[in-house]
Design a protein around this motif. Structure first.
Motif, PDB file in Angstrom:
ATOM      1  N   LYS A   1       0.854  -1.160  -0.121  1.00  0.00           N
ATOM      2  CA  LYS A   1       0.011  -0.045   0.129  1.00  0.00           C
ATOM      3  C   LYS A   1       0.846   1.131  -0.007  1.00  0.00           C
ATOM      4  CE  LYS A   1      -3.278  -0.194   2.895  1.00  0.00           C
ATOM      5  NZ  LYS A   1      -4.187   0.070   4.225  1.00  0.00           N
ATOM      6  N   GLN A   2       2.043   1.170   0.837  1.00  0.00           N
ATOM      7  CA  GLN A   2       2.731   2.277   0.919  1.00  0.00           C
ATOM      8  C   GLN A   2       3.843   2.412  -0.332  1.00  0.00           C
ATOM      9  OE1 GLN A   2       3.898   3.919   4.692  1.00  0.00           O
ATOM     10  NE2 GLN A   2       2.330   2.608   5.757  1.00  0.00           N
ATOM     11  N   ASP A   3       3.884   1.318  -0.944  1.00  0.00           N
ATOM     12  CA  ASP A   3       5.302   1.073  -1.745  1.00  0.00           C
ATOM     13  C   ASP A   3       6.570   1.146  -1.377  1.00  0.00           C
ATOM     14  OD1 ASP A   3       6.369   0.858  -4.579  1.00  0.00           O
ATOM     15  OD2 ASP A   3       6.036   2.777  -4.946  1.00  0.00           O
ATOM     16  N   LEU A   4       6.802   0.339  -0.335  1.00  0.00           N
ATOM     17  CA  LEU A   4       7.803   0.214   0.389  1.00  0.00           C
ATOM     18  C   LEU A   4       8.758  -0.969   0.141  1.00  0.00           C
ATOM     19  CD1 LEU A   4       6.340   1.229   3.902  1.00  0.00           C
ATOM     20  CD2 LEU A   4       7.688   2.849   2.370  1.00  0.00           C
ATOM     21  N   TRP A   5       8.642  -1.400  -1.123  1.00  0.00           N
ATOM     22  CA  TRP A   5       9.459  -2.691  -1.648  1.00  0.00           C
ATOM     23  C   TRP A   5      10.950  -2.429  -1.675  1.00  0.00           C
ATOM     24  CZ3 TRP A   5       7.445  -7.124  -0.431  1.00  0.00           C
ATOM     25  CH2 TRP A   5       6.065  -7.173  -0.773  1.00  0.00           C
ATOM     26  N   GLU A   6      11.277  -1.166  -1.871  1.00  0.00           N
ATOM     27  CA  GLU A   6      12.645  -1.029  -2.185  1.00  0.00           C
ATOM     28  C   GLU A   6      13.362  -1.010  -0.616  1.00  0.00           C
ATOM     29  OE1 GLU A   6      15.655   2.811  -3.571  1.00  0.00           O
ATOM     30  OE2 GLU A   6      13.216   2.742  -4.152  1.00  0.00           O
TER      31      GLU A   6
END
Length: 363
Positions: free
Chosen positions: A329-334
């Motif tokens: 949801k927060q696009d924290l995959w990096e």
């Protein structure tokens, strides 16, 4: 903050805070509303009697009324009567009283009457009363009044009371919306000194409560000045946060830090402790503060990141699934994938097998 409200209720009822510990599990707003109801009930008792005494004081000069208050009524009843007088008349009588008597009476004054009375008192008198309250350690009463004081009065009081008194009064403040202005009146040197007093005096809970009551530029100042303490002081903050379960308050402060300050935090000895790191992970899972936590994780030493990775891998299926969904949801995959790489194969397999992970990959 909930503890502050419980202590305020205890003061009103003349009880020990421990007797009301059961209130500590309630939302702070509910305890505050209860305190206000208790205040109204206690302050409005026997209004006819108080009104008769108040009416009698209007028939004599202010000096005589002050003498009667001191000799016949005592601090508690005098404060109750003051709450029934017109603000200007109450202020005239207070000006004739010894400062020590007035300071003791302040603890009993109806909070609903404070603003009108304080606004009519001489600035110098207000400062002297505040100093006496600080000397007596009556920070709860200071917190009741501080939100009603003019800037010039606050500035003079700040010059004359200790860092500990400033912090404790802020913890008990009845009007938290005034805290940002109070912090504005304090330069960085003084605010930094107050923060160091929190470290030296074991007052991190109080300091975190104050930080939670402000936002914007003032919260950023608190975060930056705290991050620049020495390692031992910061380690004490981390350990108190861990022991008392205050990560939900501390992590948003860490998230405000720039890269250099965040790196200083990441190097702390306490953030190499597996028990502390596992506790942070549990708190982050419970509060969904991954966006605040992961930037810090990214600059932790590799051994500490491995502990975080293992703690995450050891979560239950439901918690792990919620983690993956929040990260997506927060696009924290990096920030998360380097942690996944540090996991044992079994941990990686669990994450890759999660429905939430498959959904993200499909997206």
């Amino acid at each position: 903050m909930s503890r502050a409200e419980v202590e305020k209720v205890a003061r009103l009822l003349g009880a020990a805070p421990a007797e009301l510990a059961f209130l500590g599990g309630l939302p702070e707003a509910d305890v505050r509303a209860f305190r206000e109801q208790v205040t109204a009930v206690l302050s409005d008792r026997a209004p006819e009697m108080l009104d008769r005494i108040a009416a009698a004081t209007k028939l004599v000069p202010a000096g005589v009324a002050a003498a009667i208050s001191q000799k016949a009524l005592g601090p508690g009843l005098a404060a109750a009567v003051a709450g029934r007088l017109e603000a200007a008349r109450a202020a005239d009588i207070i000006a004739k009283l010894p400062v020590s008597f007035t300071a003791e009476s302040c603890a009993h004054l109806d909070p609903r009457r404070i603003a009108g009375i304080v606004d009519r008192l001489d600035d110098g008198l207000v400062v002297r009363i505040a100093v006496v309250l600080a000397e007596r350690g009556d920070h709860l009463t200071m917190g009741r009044f501080v939100g009603h004081l003019r800037d010039q009065v606050l500035g003079r009081i700040l010059e004359q009371v200790s860092d500990t008194a400033v912090l404790r009064a802020g913890f008990y403040v009845d009007l938290p919306e005034r805290l940002p202005r109070i912090l504005e009146l304090m330069g960085d040197d003084r605010l930094g000194s107050v923060i160091r007093a929190a470290a030296a005096g074991g007052l991190w809970e109080e300091a975190l409560a104050v930080a939670a009551m402000v936002g914007g530029a003032q919260r950023l100042r608190i975060a930056q000045l705290t991050a620049r303490l020495d390692g031992a002081e910061l380690d004490s903050l981390v350990r108190v946060t861990h022991a008392e379960g205050l990560w939900e308050t501390l992590l948003p402060l860490v998230a405000l830090l720039g890269a250099e300050d965040r790196l200083a935090v990441a190097r702390l000895d306490s953030l190499r402790d597996p028990e502390v790191l596992a506790g942070v992970v549990r708190a982050v899972v419970a509060t969904a503060l991954w966006g605040e936590f992961l930037p810090l994780v990214g600059v932790l030493p590799e051994d500490a990141r491995k502990v975080v990775a293992d703690a995450a891998a050891g979560l239950g299926d439901t918690e792990l699934d919620a983690l993956v969904r929040e990260v997506g949801k927060q696009d924290l995959w990096e920030l998360v994938l380097p942690l996944v790489e540090l996991m044992e194969e079994s941990g990686k397999e669990r994450i890759f097998a999660l429905p939430a992970f498959a959904d993200q990959q499909g997206g």
